[in-house]
Write a protein that holds these residues in place. Structure first.
Motif, mmCIF file in Angstrom:
data_model
loop_
_atom_site.group_PDB
_atom_site.id
_atom_site.type_symbol
_atom_site.label_atom_id
_atom_site.label_comp_id
_atom_site.label_asym_id
_atom_site.label_seq_id
_atom_site.Cartn_x
_atom_site.Cartn_y
_atom_site.Cartn_z
ATOM 1 N N ALA A 74 4.009 10.819 7.372
ATOM 2 C CA ALA A 74 3.050 10.531 6.495
ATOM 3 C C ALA A 74 1.629 11.465 6.970
ATOM 4 N N ALA A 75 1.440 11.210 8.237
ATOM 5 C CA ALA A 75 -0.180 11.705 8.484
ATOM 6 C C ALA A 75 0.243 13.280 8.680
ATOM 7 N N SER A 76 1.166 13.714 8.972
ATOM 8 C CA SER A 76 1.650 15.364 9.105
ATOM 9 C C SER A 76 1.504 15.824 7.580
ATOM 10 N N LEU A 77 1.847 15.038 6.793
ATOM 11 C CA LEU A 77 1.569 15.589 5.303
ATOM 12 C C LEU A 77 0.195 15.219 4.838
ATOM 13 N N GLY A 78 -0.664 14.841 5.541
ATOM 14 C CA GLY A 78 -2.165 14.738 5.242
ATOM 15 C C GLY A 78 -2.262 13.266 4.269
ATOM 16 N N ILE A 79 -1.450 12.519 4.497
ATOM 17 C CA ILE A 79 -1.143 11.215 3.970
ATOM 18 C C ILE A 79 -1.706 10.211 4.885
ATOM 19 N N HIS A 80 -2.674 9.463 4.554
ATOM 20 C CA HIS A 80 -3.535 8.544 5.676
ATOM 21 C C HIS A 80 -3.636 7.098 5.091
ATOM 22 N N ARG A 81 -3.140 6.830 3.670
ATOM 23 C CA ARG A 81 -3.232 5.594 3.180
ATOM 24 C C ARG A 81 -1.810 5.673 2.081
ATOM 25 N N TYR A 82 -1.021 4.596 2.368
ATOM 26 C CA TYR A 82 0.179 4.581 1.617
ATOM 27 C C TYR A 82 0.780 3.278 1.306
ATOM 28 N N LEU A 83 1.813 3.161 0.257
ATOM 29 C CA LEU A 83 2.478 2.029 -0.066
ATOM 30 C C LEU A 83 3.745 2.394 0.515
ATOM 31 N N VAL A 84 4.643 1.133 1.095
ATOM 32 C CA VAL A 84 6.066 1.361 1.589
ATOM 33 C C VAL A 84 6.728 0.547 0.832
ATOM 34 N N LEU A 85 7.956 1.044 0.366
ATOM 35 C CA LEU A 85 8.760 0.303 -0.249
ATOM 36 C C LEU A 85 10.084 0.333 0.744
ATOM 37 N N SER A 104 -3.514 1.830 7.322
ATOM 38 C CA SER A 104 -2.897 2.783 6.578
ATOM 39 C C SER A 104 -2.140 2.164 5.272
ATOM 40 N N VAL A 105 -1.730 1.104 5.549
ATOM 41 C CA VAL A 105 -0.667 0.426 4.619
ATOM 42 C C VAL A 105 -1.422 -0.322 3.476
ATOM 43 N N ALA A 106 -1.235 0.318 2.279
ATOM 44 C CA ALA A 106 -2.081 -0.152 1.154
ATOM 45 C C ALA A 106 -1.136 -1.385 0.612
ATOM 46 N N GLY A 107 0.091 -1.388 0.779
ATOM 47 C CA GLY A 107 1.085 -2.487 0.267
ATOM 48 C C GLY A 107 2.440 -2.330 0.762
ATOM 49 N N LEU A 108 3.012 -3.514 0.544
ATOM 50 C CA LEU A 108 4.738 -3.414 0.967
ATOM 51 C C LEU A 108 5.346 -4.097 -0.361
ATOM 52 N N ILE A 109 6.370 -3.294 -0.293
ATOM 53 C CA ILE A 109 7.375 -3.808 -1.428
ATOM 54 C C ILE A 109 8.811 -4.036 -0.775
ATOM 55 N N ILE A 261 5.770 -3.045 -7.573
ATOM 56 C CA ILE A 261 4.880 -1.892 -7.314
ATOM 57 C C ILE A 261 3.394 -1.855 -7.623
ATOM 58 N N ASP A 262 3.495 -1.963 -9.198
ATOM 59 C CA ASP A 262 2.290 -2.040 -9.669
ATOM 60 C C ASP A 262 1.306 -3.137 -9.439
ATOM 61 N N LYS A 263 1.964 -4.179 -9.251
ATOM 62 C CA LYS A 263 1.320 -5.457 -8.941
ATOM 63 C C LYS A 263 0.621 -5.416 -7.478
ATOM 64 N N VAL A 264 1.404 -4.814 -6.564
ATOM 65 C CA VAL A 264 1.056 -4.758 -5.264
ATOM 66 C C VAL A 264 -0.174 -3.840 -5.245
ATOM 67 N N THR A 265 -0.077 -2.781 -5.930
ATOM 68 C CA THR A 265 -1.299 -1.948 -5.765
ATOM 69 C C THR A 265 -2.365 -2.196 -6.289
ATOM 70 N N CYS A 266 -2.433 -3.373 -7.066
ATOM 71 C CA CYS A 266 -3.605 -4.021 -7.630
ATOM 72 C C CYS A 266 -4.234 -5.317 -6.951
ATOM 73 N N MET A 267 -3.358 -5.747 -5.967
ATOM 74 C CA MET A 267 -3.395 -6.836 -5.221
ATOM 75 C C MET A 267 -4.861 -6.409 -4.149
ATOM 76 N N PRO A 268 -5.703 -7.373 -3.933
ATOM 77 C CA PRO A 268 -6.611 -7.313 -2.865
ATOM 78 C C PRO A 268 -5.812 -7.639 -1.554
#
Length: 285
Positions: A74-85, A104-109, A261-268
């Motif tokens: 992910a970092a090699s693609l310029g991605i430093h924050r991401y969700l993982v399913l 770096s992990v914004a959330g897990l599914i 996925i949408d719910k996890v994205t909105c979670m603190p």
């Protein structure tokens, strides 16, 4: 190290990690990739040794090593924050990414994950073709034929009580029966068997927003019980049990997975201590 990835969409990056014996196309066939790409930048990876990705010697490619690999990819693609399913064994890798790379992990599914594996004879037997020399000969002679002959039974086991995907049936059978992919499957089965012999991990240290999905009728193991146990351990986690679904829950309920996925994205970020969310689906109560 070569990693094949299918990329589609834009927005917050979402990494998709398939289970043992599958490939990245699994997420396209299920509809998960197309649905998610309407809102997210989706990257579905072939994990090491599967599909178009290599599996260099010198590493056992444990869940921890693969967690580091996908974080670095992910970092090699310029991605430093991401969700993982992660699906099945991929869910274990996703959990390790949350442990090792939490900032770096914004959330897990987590879909149909095997979080507390007991020792099982079938895992021990399935790991035998990973043995050098004899296993190598077996993988290049009899095992591909055995996989093709046993494919109908395998499809019933992983899909039912949900509908069996004809596209997955046809497209994945030839890939899975390759000797190189069979080696990866057997090695990862060995890792699963090894994990079953060790002290079961605690997941109370997972501090990223987490959504857990499982099929109520999973025939590989009691995925509902595993999901509910994990939900009890991870503070603030959400859970959804899909009725009339087996191990391939993302095929039976891709819309349910997208909603999670949408719910996890909105979670603190959940607190380490405090009340746990009891956002159970009606089927899970």
């Amino acid at each position: 190290m070569e990693l094949r990835v299918i990329e589609k969409g834009s927005g917050l990056p979402l990494l998709l990690l398939h289970g043992n014996g599958s490939v990245a196309e699994d997420f396209a066939i299920s509809g998960t990739l197309d649905l998610a790409s309407a809102k997210y930048r989706v990257l579905a990876f072939d994990r090491p040794g599967f599909g178009g990705s290599s599996r260099p010697a010198g590493k056992c490619w444990s869940a921890q090593e693969q967690a580091d690999l996908f974080h670095e990819a992910a970092a090699s693609l310029g991605i430093h924050r991401y969700l993982v399913l992660g699906h099945s064994w991929g869910a274990w890798i996703a959990l390790e990414m949350a442990r090792r790379h939490a900032p770096s992990v914004a959330g897990l599914i987590l879909v149909s994950g095997y979080y507390y594996p007991p020792p099982r004879l079938d895992l021990a037997l399935a790991a035998l073709p990973a043995v050098p020399l004899i296993g190598t000969a077996f993988r290049h002679t009899l095992l591909p034929l055995a996989v093709r002959l046993g494919w109908p039974s395998a499809m019933r086991t992983i899909f039912r009580p949900g509908p069996i995907s004809d596209v997955f049936w046809v497209s994945t059978r030839e890939v899975v029966s390759r000797p190189s992919q069979l080696r990866s499957i057997c090695v990862e089965t060995t890792l699963m068997f090894g994990a079953a012999l060790l002290t079961k991990p605690s997941y109370r240290d997972i501090t990223v927003p987490t959504g857990i999905v499982a099929g109520a009728g999973d025939r590989l193991f009691d995925a509902r019980h595993e999901a509910e146990r994990l939900h009890a351990e991870i503070s603030g986690s959400l859970i959804e049990i899909i009725p009339n679904s087996g191990h391939m829950a993302h095929h039976s309920g891709p819309q349910t997975v997208l909603r999670m996925i949408d719910k996890v994205t909105c979670m603190p970020r959940p607190p380490k201590d405090g009340d746990r969310s009891d956002a159970l689906s009606p089927a899970a109560r």
